[in-house]
Design a protein around this motif. Structure first.
Motif, PDB file in Angstrom:
ATOM      1  N   ALA A   1       0.828  -1.205   0.000  1.00 40.78           N
ATOM      2  CA  ALA A   1       0.000   0.000   0.000  1.00 40.78           C
ATOM      3  C   ALA A   1       0.864   1.258   0.000  1.00 40.78           C
ATOM      4  O   ALA A   1       0.543   2.257  -0.663  1.00 40.78           O
ATOM      5  CB  ALA A   1      -0.930  -0.005   1.210  1.00 40.78           C
ATOM      6  N   VAL A   2       1.976   1.216   0.731  1.00 34.35           N
ATOM      7  CA  VAL A   2       2.912   2.340   0.746  1.00 34.35           C
ATOM      8  C   VAL A   2       3.486   2.573  -0.640  1.00 34.35           C
ATOM      9  O   VAL A   2       3.576   3.713  -1.118  1.00 34.35           O
ATOM     10  CB  VAL A   2       4.042   2.081   1.774  1.00 34.35           C
ATOM     11  N   ARG A   3       3.861   1.487  -1.294  1.00 33.88           N
ATOM     12  CA  ARG A   3       4.399   1.609  -2.645  1.00 33.88           C
ATOM     13  C   ARG A   3       3.374   2.264  -3.589  1.00 33.88           C
ATOM     14  O   ARG A   3       3.724   3.169  -4.348  1.00 33.88           O
ATOM     15  CB  ARG A   3       4.795   0.236  -3.148  1.00 33.88           C
ATOM     16  N   ARG A   4       2.130   1.825  -3.511  1.00 33.39           N
ATOM     17  CA  ARG A   4       1.096   2.410  -4.373  1.00 33.39           C
ATOM     18  C   ARG A   4       0.911   3.891  -4.064  1.00 33.39           C
ATOM     19  O   ARG A   4       0.778   4.723  -4.977  1.00 33.39           O
ATOM     20  CB  ARG A   4      -0.221   1.657  -4.210  1.00 33.39           C
ATOM     21  N   ALA A   5       0.889   4.230  -2.786  1.00 36.18           N
ATOM     22  CA  ALA A   5       0.706   5.626  -2.387  1.00 36.18           C
ATOM     23  C   ALA A   5       1.873   6.491  -2.862  1.00 36.18           C
ATOM     24  O   ALA A   5       1.682   7.626  -3.319  1.00 36.18           O
ATOM     25  CB  ALA A   5       0.558   5.719  -0.874  1.00 36.18           C
ATOM     26  N   ALA A   6       3.102   5.957  -2.755  1.00 33.91           N
ATOM     27  CA  ALA A   6       4.278   6.718  -3.186  1.00 33.91           C
ATOM     28  C   ALA A   6       4.253   6.956  -4.691  1.00 33.91           C
ATOM     29  O   ALA A   6       4.559   8.055  -5.167  1.00 33.91           O
ATOM     30  CB  ALA A   6       5.542   5.969  -2.784  1.00 33.91           C
ATOM     31  N   GLU A   7       3.881   5.942  -5.451  1.00 31.00           N
ATOM     32  CA  GLU A   7       3.836   6.103  -6.903  1.00 31.00           C
ATOM     33  C   GLU A   7       2.751   7.092  -7.313  1.00 31.00           C
ATOM     34  O   GLU A   7       2.955   7.893  -8.238  1.00 31.00           O
ATOM     35  CB  GLU A   7       3.640   4.745  -7.571  1.00 31.00           C
TER      36      GLU A   7
END
Length: 268
Positions: free
Chosen positions: A243-249
């Protein structure tokens, strides 16, 4: 990352310990993001060295995973030594770089052990830039050093930090302390400290280095692998990391390609 352990009192020692722990914790994530950027910046720095590297002895000071050491070898250096306090980062660089765990202001090398000291984004991690340059002068005949240009930033930096806040992220104290010092290592200060350390033929210039990073995935990986973020991300379970990766992208979608403005100091 090479610190200034104990030289400026307990506060400096605590900061150094925090830096070392953070970079050790970020070592596994470093290769997938930050290393891609720092490798390009290291090549630009080595290309600006004040003398040809063919057959020379080179110290990569604040080596991390050895980006500058590898750039020096590619430029013809005869032998390189990678020095850093973060052993986890040094291990990622491999034994071919002759890694040494060392403090930048108390290096375990004899006078003039090296023809060139390369300090890629190391000086801005020291409690005393003057002390670091003095020690570099003791062990090396010349230096090529870099810092980020005062005031330089990129939208992805703040965007990714903010994207992680809903997940519980807060900037670690050591990072906040370093951020307060932004701009302290400007061209004039570097040149003055280099001259005071005994270097002559001091030159300082600013260069813009395109990194080629432009996609949301690339920009997110660059930031998520940094030492102030990677330990936090690693502490999350797999679903929250995703979820962090998606939010960062999402946060960096539409951001401009990464071009780094850096100050290059050369002296001999």
């Amino acid at each position: 990352m090479v610190g200034d352990e104990g030289s400026a009192g307990g506060g400096a020692a605590r900061l150094t310990a925090s830096l070392r722990a953070a970079y050790d914790a970020a070592a596994d994530e470093w290769a997938d993001g930050p290393e891609l950027v720092y490798a390009l910046l290291a090549r630009a720095l080595v290309a600006a060295a004040p003398a040809p590297l063919s057959g020379r002895r080179v110290l990569d000071l604040g080596a991390g995973t050895g980006a500058a050491a590898r750039a020096a070898l590619a430029a013809g250096a005869g032998r390189v030594v990678a020095a850093d306090l973060a052993v986890g980062m040094l291990r990622r660089g491999g034994t071919a770089l002759h890694p040494v765990a060392a403090d930048a202001v108390a290096l375990p090398f004899r006078d003039r052990s090296f023809d060139l000291v390369v300090a890629a984004f190391c000086l801005n991690h020291l409690a005393s830039i003057a002390a670091g340059l003095g020690e570099a002068r003791r062990v090396g005949g010349a230096i090529a050093a870099s810092t980020f240009a005062p005031g330089w930033t990129h939208p992805a930096k703040a965007a990714v930090d903010e994207a992680l806040r809903p997940f519980g992220y807060r900037p670690p104290p050591w990072y906040v302390a370093l951020q307060r010092e932004t701009g302290a290592a400007g061209p004039g200060l570097l040149a003055g400290h280099a001259a005071a350390a005994g270097f002559s033929r001091v030159q300082v210039r600013t260069a813009a280095v395109p990194t080629g990073l432009s996609t949301p995935a690339q920009l997110a990986s660059w930031r998520l692998g940094m030492a102030h973020l990677a330990p936090f991300v690693r502490s999350l379970d797999a679903p929250r990391r995703a979820a962090v990766r998606r939010a960062a992208e999402r946060a960096v979608t539409g951001a401009e390609p990464l071009v780094v403005s850096m100050v290059i100091l050369t002296a001999s």
